[in-house]
Write an enzyme that holds these catalytic residues in place. Structure first.
Site, PDB file in Angstrom:
ATOM      1  N   TYR A 120      29.856  40.204 -27.871  1.00  0.00           N
ATOM      2  CA  TYR A 120      28.910  41.123 -27.229  1.00  0.00           C
ATOM      3  C   TYR A 120      29.628  42.223 -26.437  1.00  0.00           C
ATOM      4  O   TYR A 120      29.013  42.919 -25.642  1.00  0.00           O
ATOM      5  CB  TYR A 120      27.958  40.364 -26.300  1.00  0.00           C
ATOM      6  CG  TYR A 120      26.872  39.578 -27.011  1.00  0.00           C
ATOM      7  CD1 TYR A 120      26.870  39.410 -28.380  1.00  0.00           C
ATOM      8  CD2 TYR A 120      25.824  39.005 -26.296  1.00  0.00           C
ATOM      9  CE1 TYR A 120      25.880  38.689 -29.025  1.00  0.00           C
ATOM     10  CE2 TYR A 120      24.815  38.279 -26.937  1.00  0.00           C
ATOM     11  CZ  TYR A 120      24.857  38.117 -28.300  1.00  0.00           C
ATOM     12  OH  TYR A 120      23.872  37.403 -28.935  1.00  0.00           O
ATOM     13  N   LYS A 167      34.354  27.231 -31.557  1.00  0.00           N
ATOM     14  CA  LYS A 167      34.547  27.202 -33.004  1.00  0.00           C
ATOM     15  C   LYS A 167      36.022  27.518 -33.261  1.00  0.00           C
ATOM     16  O   LYS A 167      36.375  28.442 -34.014  1.00  0.00           O
ATOM     17  CB  LYS A 167      33.598  28.227 -33.663  1.00  0.00           C
ATOM     18  CG  LYS A 167      33.512  28.163 -35.159  1.00  0.00           C
ATOM     19  CD  LYS A 167      32.729  26.965 -35.681  1.00  0.00           C
ATOM     20  CE  LYS A 167      32.789  26.954 -37.201  1.00  0.00           C
ATOM     21  NZ  LYS A 167      32.310  25.715 -37.791  1.00  0.00           N
ATOM     22  N   ASP A 199      28.498  24.619 -34.272  1.00  0.00           N
ATOM     23  CA  ASP A 199      27.490  24.388 -35.323  1.00  0.00           C
ATOM     24  C   ASP A 199      27.032  22.929 -35.325  1.00  0.00           C
ATOM     25  O   ASP A 199      25.838  22.635 -35.362  1.00  0.00           O
ATOM     26  CB  ASP A 199      28.019  24.826 -36.704  1.00  0.00           C
ATOM     27  CG  ASP A 199      29.459  24.425 -36.966  1.00  0.00           C
ATOM     28  OD1 ASP A 199      30.084  23.821 -36.073  1.00  0.00           O
ATOM     29  OD2 ASP A 199      29.967  24.709 -38.069  1.00  0.00           O
ATOM     30  N   ASP A 223      23.943  32.259 -26.151  1.00  0.00           N
ATOM     31  CA  ASP A 223      22.681  32.955 -26.425  1.00  0.00           C
ATOM     32  C   ASP A 223      21.873  32.159 -27.452  1.00  0.00           C
ATOM     33  O   ASP A 223      20.686  31.879 -27.264  1.00  0.00           O
ATOM     34  CB  ASP A 223      23.005  34.357 -26.958  1.00  0.00           C
ATOM     35  CG  ASP A 223      21.846  35.317 -26.764  1.00  0.00           C
ATOM     36  OD1 ASP A 223      20.876  34.946 -26.089  1.00  0.00           O
ATOM     37  OD2 ASP A 223      21.931  36.439 -27.296  1.00  0.00           O
ATOM     38  N   ASP A 227      18.437  29.425 -26.846  1.00  0.00           N
ATOM     39  CA  ASP A 227      17.141  29.671 -27.495  1.00  0.00           C
ATOM     40  C   ASP A 227      16.734  28.448 -28.319  1.00  0.00           C
ATOM     41  O   ASP A 227      15.546  28.095 -28.379  1.00  0.00           O
ATOM     42  CB  ASP A 227      17.205  30.904 -28.413  1.00  0.00           C
ATOM     43  CG  ASP A 227      16.759  32.172 -27.691  1.00  0.00           C
ATOM     44  OD1 ASP A 227      16.956  32.247 -26.459  1.00  0.00           O
ATOM     45  OD2 ASP A 227      16.213  33.083 -28.358  1.00  0.00           O
TER      46      ASP A 227
END
Ligand code: ATP
Length: 330
Positions: A120, A167, A199, A223, A227
């Protein structure tokens, strides 16, 4: 002592849920002076700028900011606003509440998301026609800072379980740096934690959310995973957040402008009111913050509720009920 709070409702349901949250703040005994400032799509249409200089100054000067949501201009508004208040940690609690029909009713997870860098950072280019690149920024300083914050948060708030999402098997250098930094901080503090590939973690969060406490994440992972957790506890209308820096902070519901329901007066104000509760805690009023949080919990359990939670109540009905509950408590 009077606290100055910048109020930036933004667009869409931001203009519905932030007034609800400020009504609740006004009903507390905490002395707050509100300074309203504009940002978002409508502000850009009117002034040419999504985040006017005055709004930056108001947020920088305030003791804290309460922000709603911005539509298409979100990246031009919230990213610089987080920078203006010097925030580096995005705190996103995802909790299930009694009475709310949630997929996972025993969830109490707090995502601590690094919010200054990663993918980001906004460094994108077109290197040839049809070929675009994105640069991921990872610095040792930011990784150590978020690890310190995450471990402190867990200790101060009674969470035994700390998970670090990464990751590093694919993004070896950037997430490798992140993991090394976390390890150094963990060793220095003598705390235990587990690491998890992001993941696989997404799957485990859905299957066994009750096993998780604090989850420390790089920017994008935080993020997405928060959610996902919103879906477990009953939807985005329930998730508050804080963007915390060394001297200042900004509070906002995790949800966006919700264009599908904006203007109907049916948005769930819980996420915004819970964000206001986090703001009160930040300003040094933990007992009042708890009272506000408890009033929201009672209303979620006993109703009325907005349509996202299966009810028929309006934003104002729910806010009135929270205020009535607070009157009984205060
Ligand atoms: P944006 O582009 O501004 O992020 P979006 O629709 O992509 O908007 P959200 O605003 O986060 O994302 O909304 C996602 C879904 O959750 C929508 O269906 C929306 O109606 C619902 N939702 C979000 N916040 C609330 C809320 N406070 N009350 C009720 N429903 C909500």
């Amino acid at each position: 002592m009077t606290h100055e709070v910048a109020v930036v409702p933004g667009d869409g349901i931001g203009t519905e849920v932030i007034p609800a949250a400020t009504r609740v703040l006004r009903a507390t005994p905490v002395d707050i002076e509100f300074v309203r400032a504009a940002a978002g799509d409508e502000t850009r249409a009117e002034t040419g700028e999504a985040l006017p200089e005055r709004t930056r100054q108001v947020a920088a000067a305030a003791d804290a900011t309460l922000f709603g949501a911005a539509g298409e201009t979100a990246a031009d508004v919230i990213l610089p606003l987080r920078e203006v208040v010097g925030s580096f940690a995005n705190v996103r609690p995802a909790r299930s509440y009694p009475g709310v029909d949630a997929l996972a009713p025993a969830t109490d997870i707090v995502f601590i998301r690094e919010n200054t860098e990663g993918v980001y950072a906004g460094i994108e280019s077109e290197i040839a026609e049809g070929v675009r690149t994105l640069t991921r920024v990872t610095t040792e300083t930011a990784c150590e800072r978020i690890a310190e914050y995450g471990f402190s948060y867990a200790a101060q708030n009674g969470y035994d379980q700390v998970t670090v999402a990464h990751k590093a098997n694919v993004m070896r250098r950037t997430d490798g740096l992140f993991l090394d930094a976390v390890q150094r901080v963990g060793e220095r503090r003598g705390v235990s934690y587990e690491t998890a590939l992001m993941d696989a973690l997404a799957m485990h969060l859905v299957m066994r959310p009750e096993e998780y406490g604090v989850v420390i994440c790089p920017n994008l992972a935080g993020d997405v995973l928060s959610d996902l957790a919103a879906g477990l506890v009953g939807g985005l209308g329930l998730l508050p957040s804080a963007n915390v820096g060394p001297d200042n902070a900004l509070f906002e519901p995790v949800h966006g402008t919700a264009p599908d329901i904006a203007g109907e007066g049916l948005a769930n104000p819980a996420a915004a009111i819970l964000s206001a509760s986090m703001l009160l805690e930040h300003l040094g009023h933990p007992e009042t913050a708890t009272r506000v949080g408890d009033a929201v919990k009672t209303v979620l359990a006993e109703g009325p509720t907005t349509p996202d939670l299966g009810g028929e109540a309006t934003t104002d009905d729910v806010t009135d009920a929270v205020l009535a509950e607070m009157e009984m408590e205060l």
